[in-house]
Design a protein around this motif. Structure first.
Motif, short mmCIF file in Angstrom:
data_model
loop_
_atom_site.label_atom_id
_atom_site.label_comp_id
_atom_site.label_asym_id
_atom_site.label_seq_id
_atom_site.Cartn_x
_atom_site.Cartn_y
_atom_site.Cartn_z
N VAL A 1 -69.75 8.15 94.27
CA VAL A 1 -68.56 8.65 94.97
C VAL A 1 -68.65 8.32 96.45
O VAL A 1 -69.73 7.97 96.97
CB VAL A 1 -68.41 10.17 94.78
CG1 VAL A 1 -68.25 10.51 93.32
CG2 VAL A 1 -69.61 10.92 95.37
N ASN A 2 -67.54 8.42 97.12
CA ASN A 2 -67.47 8.18 98.56
C ASN A 2 -67.97 9.43 99.29
O ASN A 2 -67.30 10.47 99.28
CB ASN A 2 -66.02 7.86 98.94
CG ASN A 2 -65.91 7.44 100.39
OD1 ASN A 2 -66.78 7.72 101.21
ND2 ASN A 2 -64.81 6.77 100.72
N GLU A 3 -69.13 9.32 99.89
CA GLU A 3 -69.71 10.49 100.56
C GLU A 3 -68.84 10.98 101.70
O GLU A 3 -68.71 12.18 101.94
CB GLU A 3 -71.11 10.14 101.08
CG GLU A 3 -71.84 11.31 101.73
CD GLU A 3 -73.24 10.93 102.18
OE1 GLU A 3 -73.89 11.77 102.80
OE2 GLU A 3 -73.65 9.78 101.92
N ASN A 4 -68.20 10.05 102.40
CA ASN A 4 -67.34 10.44 103.51
C ASN A 4 -66.13 11.24 103.02
O ASN A 4 -65.68 12.19 103.67
CB ASN A 4 -66.87 9.20 104.26
CG ASN A 4 -66.25 9.53 105.60
OD1 ASN A 4 -66.68 10.46 106.29
ND2 ASN A 4 -65.21 8.80 105.97
N ALA A 5 -65.62 10.85 101.83
CA ALA A 5 -64.48 11.58 101.27
C ALA A 5 -64.88 13.00 100.88
O ALA A 5 -64.11 13.94 101.05
CB ALA A 5 -63.92 10.83 100.07
N ILE A 6 -66.10 13.16 100.35
CA ILE A 6 -66.58 14.50 99.98
C ILE A 6 -66.73 15.37 101.22
O ILE A 6 -66.34 16.55 101.23
CB ILE A 6 -67.90 14.40 99.22
CG1 ILE A 6 -67.71 13.65 97.90
CG2 ILE A 6 -68.47 15.78 98.96
CD1 ILE A 6 -66.76 14.32 96.93
N LYS A 7 -67.26 14.81 102.29
CA LYS A 7 -67.45 15.58 103.51
C LYS A 7 -66.12 16.01 104.12
O LYS A 7 -66.02 17.06 104.75
CB LYS A 7 -68.25 14.77 104.53
CG LYS A 7 -69.71 14.56 104.13
CD LYS A 7 -70.44 13.76 105.20
CE LYS A 7 -71.91 13.57 104.82
NZ LYS A 7 -72.64 12.76 105.84
N ASN A 8 -65.09 15.18 103.93
CA ASN A 8 -63.79 15.48 104.52
C ASN A 8 -62.80 16.01 103.49
O ASN A 8 -61.59 15.87 103.66
CB ASN A 8 -63.21 14.21 105.17
CG ASN A 8 -63.98 13.77 106.39
OD1 ASN A 8 -63.78 14.27 107.50
ND2 ASN A 8 -64.89 12.82 106.18
#
Length: 297
Positions: A192-199
């Motif tokens: 998964v996109n780690e940046n998407a999870i954080k945001n």
């Protein structure tokens, strides 16, 4: 004093939870006992009408022996009913936990996904995938244990020692399923996109995405839907810019958004030219960020 009052008075302990949690849980248990008694009685009544029972009565077998046989014959249906209703019973307990504010699986499940209202800015969603994974894993594990116990009872009462090999095969199959679930859970963060999870809770991060667009991985199942793309403009004249879009999908995009790096002055014209040379004017008016829905494109 209830659990909330005990927490407010700083007198909350294990006995408080047991005092207010066990009565409703025991009430649910009693309700299930009556349901189970009615169900097994129905199974036996239906089995009494079968030809083998009539034949046993014709042979002169004692009633006690016939009743034992009826219980043995009805047991597989009863065990199957128990397995299917295990999740239902567990959900009832989760509801009790939630109603009485008992920190358990129900509390964690509700806390994993919440709608947060923040004034005029709209609604924010708070999502904790780790809690959903933990709750689903515990439920899966308990369901597996329940299935193994029910299968063991079936083998012991129905198949006898001959069913041991079948039980071993089913245990191996169950172990493989749990192992596959754990492996997928461990590698999923890498996919998964780690940046998407954080945001995940950031409204501005998702502003450029359509709220109704399906995920991109749906194309893996034979669909051919457009994905989100960022198009760069090329200056082809004093006040003219062009963006090219390679349309190769079965449906139009849900949204076409136009944004400016620096806000221009005056009016702008947005034209769309199709591969066969036809030109459509999508917008003619003051310069601003534009969002065209799928019907417009």
């Amino acid at each position: 004093m209830n659990i909330q009052q005990a927490a407010a008075n700083n007198t909350l302990n294990t006995m408080t939870y047991l005092k207010y949690y066990l009565p409703p849980a025991f009430t649910l248990f009693l309700a299930m006992v009556w349901e189970y008694a009615f169900t097994i009685s129905t199974f036996i009544q239906e089995e009494k009408e079968e030809y083998h029972v009539v034949a046993d009565k014709a042979k002169g077998l004692p009633d006690g022996r016939i009743k034992k046989k009826l219980l043995r014959v009805a047991l597989p249906s009863f065990l199957t009913y128990t397995t299917y209703n295990f999740i239902d019973m567990l959900m009832n307990l989760l509801v009790v936990e939630l109603v009485f504010s008992v920190p358990g699986l129900g509390y964690l499940l509700v806390a994993s996904f919440k709608v947060i209202h923040k004034g005029p800015d709209g609604i924010y969603l708070l999502y904790r995938p780790q809690l959903i994974f933990f709750v689903s894993f515990v439920i899966l594990f308990l369901y597996t244990i329940n299935s193994i116990l029910m299968e063991g009872l079936y083998i012991y009462w129905i198949q006898g020692p001959r069913g041991g090999s079948d039980m071993g095969k089913k245990l191996i199959a169950g172990g493989i399923i749990i192992a596959a679930y754990l492996i997928f859970a461990l590698i999923s963060p890498l996919l998964v996109n780690e940046n998407a999870i954080k945001n995940w809770n950031s409204r501005m991060y998702w502003a450029d995405y359509s709220s109704l667009a399906p995920p991109e991985w749906i194309n893996l199942f034979g669909e051919n839907l457009p994905t989100t793309e960022n198009l760069s403009s090329v200056k082809i004249g004093p006040d003219t810019y062009r963006m090219e879009y390679n349309f190769k999908y079965s449906q139009f995009p849900l949204n076409l958004k136009i944004k400016f790096i620096s806000q221009p002055e005056g009016n702008i014209i947005v034209n769309m030219t199709t591969p066969d040379g036809r030109t459509y004017t999508l917008y003619n008016g003051p310069a601003k960020e534009l969002d065209f829905g799928g019907d417009a494109t």
